[in-house]
Design a protein around this motif. Sequence first.
Motif, PDB file in Angstrom:
ATOM      1  N   ALA A 123       4.597  -2.333  -6.534  1.00 54.92           N
ATOM      2  CA  ALA A 123       3.954  -2.374  -5.225  1.00 54.92           C
ATOM      3  C   ALA A 123       3.745  -3.819  -4.767  1.00 54.92           C
ATOM      4  CB  ALA A 123       2.624  -1.626  -5.273  1.00 54.92           C
ATOM      5  N   VAL A 124       3.311  -4.677  -5.688  1.00 55.41           N
ATOM      6  CA  VAL A 124       3.150  -6.093  -5.341  1.00 55.41           C
ATOM      7  C   VAL A 124       4.508  -6.707  -4.999  1.00 55.41           C
ATOM      8  CG1 VAL A 124       2.486  -8.360  -6.209  1.00 55.41           C
ATOM      9  CG2 VAL A 124       1.046  -6.380  -6.697  1.00 55.41           C
TER      10      VAL A 124
ATOM     11  N   ARG B 238       0.824  -1.214   0.000  1.00 56.78           N
ATOM     12  CA  ARG B 238       0.000   0.000   0.000  1.00 56.78           C
ATOM     13  C   ARG B 238       0.859   1.265   0.000  1.00 56.78           C
ATOM     14  NH1 ARG B 238      -5.664  -0.351   1.786  1.00 56.78           N
ATOM     15  NH2 ARG B 238      -6.288  -2.525   1.915  1.00 56.78           N
ATOM     16  N   LEU B 239       1.943   1.260   0.770  1.00 52.49           N
ATOM     17  CA  LEU B 239       2.796   2.447   0.832  1.00 52.49           C
ATOM     18  C   LEU B 239       3.526   2.671  -0.489  1.00 52.49           C
ATOM     19  CD1 LEU B 239       4.284   2.159   4.432  1.00 52.49           C
ATOM     20  CD2 LEU B 239       2.503   3.722   3.630  1.00 52.49           C
ATOM     21  N   VAL B 240       4.019   1.609  -1.099  1.00 50.27           N
ATOM     22  CA  VAL B 240       4.705   1.766  -2.378  1.00 50.27           C
ATOM     23  C   VAL B 240       3.723   2.187  -3.458  1.00 50.27           C
ATOM     24  CG1 VAL B 240       5.960   0.536  -4.195  1.00 50.27           C
ATOM     25  CG2 VAL B 240       6.592   0.208  -1.807  1.00 50.27           C
ATOM     26  N   TYR B 241       2.522   1.638  -3.426  1.00 51.10           N
ATOM     27  CA  TYR B 241       1.514   2.038  -4.419  1.00 51.10           C
ATOM     28  C   TYR B 241       1.137   3.509  -4.242  1.00 51.10           C
ATOM     29  CZ  TYR B 241      -2.493   2.021  -7.493  1.00 51.10           C
ATOM     30  OH  TYR B 241      -3.373   2.319  -8.511  1.00 51.10           O
ATOM     31  N   MET B 242       1.042   3.955  -2.986  1.00 47.04           N
ATOM     32  CA  MET B 242       0.755   5.373  -2.731  1.00 47.04           C
ATOM     33  C   MET B 242       1.857   6.250  -3.326  1.00 47.04           C
ATOM     34  SD  MET B 242       0.899   7.361   0.911  1.00 47.04           S
ATOM     35  CE  MET B 242       2.685   7.176   0.852  1.00 47.04           C
ATOM     36  N   SER B 243       3.098   5.801  -3.225  1.00 48.70           N
ATOM     37  CA  SER B 243       4.221   6.587  -3.716  1.00 48.70           C
ATOM     38  C   SER B 243       4.373   6.515  -5.226  1.00 48.70           C
ATOM     39  CB  SER B 243       5.530   6.095  -3.067  1.00 48.70           C
ATOM     40  OG  SER B 243       5.483   6.259  -1.664  1.00 48.70           O
ATOM     41  N   ALA B 244       4.001   5.368  -5.812  1.00 47.05           N
ATOM     42  CA  ALA B 244       4.167   5.177  -7.259  1.00 47.05           C
ATOM     43  C   ALA B 244       2.969   4.435  -7.830  1.00 47.05           C
ATOM     44  CB  ALA B 244       5.460   4.408  -7.548  1.00 47.05           C
TER      45      ALA B 244
END
Length: 267
Positions: free
Chosen positions: A94-95, A81-87
């Motif tokens: 993100a996965v 979730r944090l990586v998806y929020m950032s990118a």
Amino acid sequence: MSNSSKPSAKPVTSLCTHTLTSLHYRNADLVQDLMGKKTFTEVMLMQILNRAPRGVDLRITDAVLIVLMEHGLTPSAISTRLVYMSAPENLQGAVAAGLLAVGSSFVGTMENCSGLLDRISAAADPEAEALAIASHYKNLKSPIPGFGHHLHKPVDPRAYKLLDLARAEPELAGDKIRALEKLSTAVDAVAGRPITINATGAVAALLGEIGVPTAVMRGFAVISRAAGLVAHIVEEQNSPSGRFIWETVEGAVPFVAARGQVGTGAA
């Protein structure tokens, strides 16, 4: 490079081949033999185990994959979730970030447990080996892979359902399940109280029963959890929580200056 360091034979692959008009997974024609005729789990096991899966293999694997798919806002889901929020343009990144958390502490502990079951199964005295393992971890003051859970008490219901499913399959030899039972008895004796078998402990026994090697087991956690992490991204798209997680942690972890830290102000 010296002659002694060169590979002895040219490497080959047996997983897939293709021509201009066809594609084969092992010896099966993708279009003619697999598409519309086999399930994902059947083809996955064929590729990984290099044999046609039995009905019991499919039932056990499906149960395992369902169990490992999801467990809420765990480190893997939070990372995704944090990586998806950032990118947000990088769903696969993100996965992948979440899958990096599949290891010896969370999600992937079936590999560690399976190694212990292998030792018990191979021992001349399985009960003594199980007791030695339990005592070793007791002395280390370390949790035994496959046992205990910080959320599910007094038992992890997932584990006992998996074991019940496996015991109902007459085609399974039961060796790994018996090894897990011996280890559970030893763990309880050394601890002086009942310690639950957890989901990954049961998964270790079940995958072992269908012939999945110990060193491959964590791959099943990766396959399953990838699907769960995609679902977390879908939820993140519709109901974002990444920024909330970030801001909550930032607010909850205070800054404390280290002793003797050199300041930048004038004396």
